[in-house]
Design a protein around this motif. Structure first.
Motif, short mmCIF file in Angstrom:
data_model
loop_
_atom_site.label_atom_id
_atom_site.label_comp_id
_atom_site.label_asym_id
_atom_site.label_seq_id
_atom_site.Cartn_x
_atom_site.Cartn_y
_atom_site.Cartn_z
N UNK A 25 0.83 -1.20 0.00
CA UNK A 25 0.00 0.00 0.00
C UNK A 25 0.87 1.26 0.00
N UNK A 26 1.89 1.27 0.83
CA UNK A 26 2.79 2.43 0.86
C UNK A 26 3.56 2.56 -0.45
N UNK A 28 2.59 1.73 -3.45
CA UNK A 28 1.76 2.16 -4.59
C UNK A 28 0.87 3.36 -4.23
N UNK A 29 1.15 4.01 -3.13
CA UNK A 29 0.33 5.15 -2.69
C UNK A 29 0.18 6.22 -3.77
N UNK A 30 1.23 6.59 -4.49
CA UNK A 30 1.02 7.60 -5.54
C UNK A 30 0.02 7.14 -6.61
N UNK A 31 0.04 5.88 -6.94
CA UNK A 31 -0.92 5.36 -7.94
C UNK A 31 -2.34 5.37 -7.38
N UNK A 32 -2.49 5.04 -6.10
CA UNK A 32 -3.82 5.07 -5.46
C UNK A 32 -4.34 6.50 -5.44
N UNK A 33 -3.46 7.43 -5.07
CA UNK A 33 -3.87 8.84 -5.03
C UNK A 33 -4.30 9.32 -6.42
N UNK A 34 -3.55 8.93 -7.44
CA UNK A 34 -3.89 9.34 -8.81
C UNK A 34 -5.19 8.70 -9.29
N UNK A 149 10.41 -5.90 1.78
CA UNK A 149 11.26 -5.61 0.62
C UNK A 149 10.61 -6.08 -0.67
N UNK A 150 9.98 -7.25 -0.63
CA UNK A 150 9.32 -7.77 -1.83
C UNK A 150 8.17 -6.87 -2.27
N UNK A 151 7.47 -6.26 -1.33
CA UNK A 151 6.36 -5.36 -1.68
C UNK A 151 6.86 -4.21 -2.53
N UNK A 152 7.96 -3.60 -2.11
CA UNK A 152 8.49 -2.47 -2.88
C UNK A 152 9.07 -2.93 -4.21
N UNK A 153 9.65 -4.12 -4.23
CA UNK A 153 10.16 -4.68 -5.48
C UNK A 153 9.01 -4.95 -6.45
N UNK A 154 7.94 -5.58 -5.96
CA UNK A 154 6.79 -5.88 -6.81
C UNK A 154 6.10 -4.60 -7.28
N UNK A 155 6.03 -3.61 -6.41
CA UNK A 155 5.42 -2.33 -6.80
C UNK A 155 6.26 -1.66 -7.89
N UNK A 156 7.57 -1.76 -7.78
CA UNK A 156 8.44 -1.19 -8.81
C UNK A 156 8.29 -1.89 -10.14
N UNK A 158 5.61 -3.44 -11.13
CA UNK A 158 4.29 -3.05 -11.62
C UNK A 158 4.34 -1.68 -12.28
N UNK A 159 4.99 -0.73 -11.65
CA UNK A 159 5.05 0.62 -12.17
C UNK A 159 5.80 0.69 -13.49
N UNK A 160 6.83 -0.11 -13.67
CA UNK A 160 7.60 -0.07 -14.91
C UNK A 160 6.85 -0.71 -16.07
N UNK A 161 5.86 -1.53 -15.78
CA UNK A 161 5.12 -2.21 -16.84
C UNK A 161 3.78 -1.56 -17.17
N UNK A 162 3.47 -0.46 -16.52
CA UNK A 162 2.20 0.24 -16.80
C UNK A 162 2.39 1.33 -17.81
#
Length: 162
Positions: A25-26, A28-34, A149-156, A158-162
């Protein structure tokens, strides 16, 4: 009743997803806000921060109550019900169409996580002798930094593939 090692593997796997969910959640917070707020919306960051607070407050309230239940009834049933609730709430949060729905799902994640987080270490303590119990609980608790650590890795990823 599963063997002690099988139970350890199962509980460690569940716990890993538990900590990934807590931290994603932390990440991907910018994506949630957007997704839920206009760029010019005042207090959007405050409201997205409330998602973590909703989880934390319900977790803190559910933890002792579900711990009391797990000391009196089957810990496996308490854990199973908690994991089902937590899993359904996580799935629903991914499908949330409004911020209010997302907020409510985080409350249910907190309740489910409170039940699992309280019962799982006790199950391991019941299954392992004192001589190995500390090591088994350390393996179980190692999911905290690994899952975070995996959460931030997975979020990264995700963000690079959007």
């Amino acid at each position: 009743m599963p063997s002690a090692r099988t139970a350890l593997v199962l509980l460690v796997a569940i716990n890993l997803f538990n900590y990934i969910d807590r931290q994603i959640l932390a990440a991907v917070e910018p994506s949630i806000r957007a997704a839920f707020f206009l760029p010019s919306a005042p207090n959007a960051m405050f409201w997205t921060g409330c998602l973590g607070t909703a989880f934390l407050l319900t977790y803190m309230r559910a933890h002792p109550a579900l711990g009391w239940l797990s000391d009196r009834y089957s810990r496996w049933i308490i854990m199973g019900a908690a994991v089902v609730l937590w899993s359904l709430a996580i799935g629903a949060s991914g499908l949330a169409a409004t911020f209010v729905i997302l907020f409510l799902t985080r409350i249910f994640v907190g309740i489910g996580d409170g039940g699992y987080g309280r019962a799982a270490p006790n199950v391991l303590a019941d299954l392992f002798p004192i001589a190995t119990r500390g090591r088994m609980l350390a393996i179980f608790c190692a999911d905290l930094p690994v899952g975070s650590a995996m959460a931030f890795l997975l979020a990264g990823v995700r963000e690079t593939h959007l």
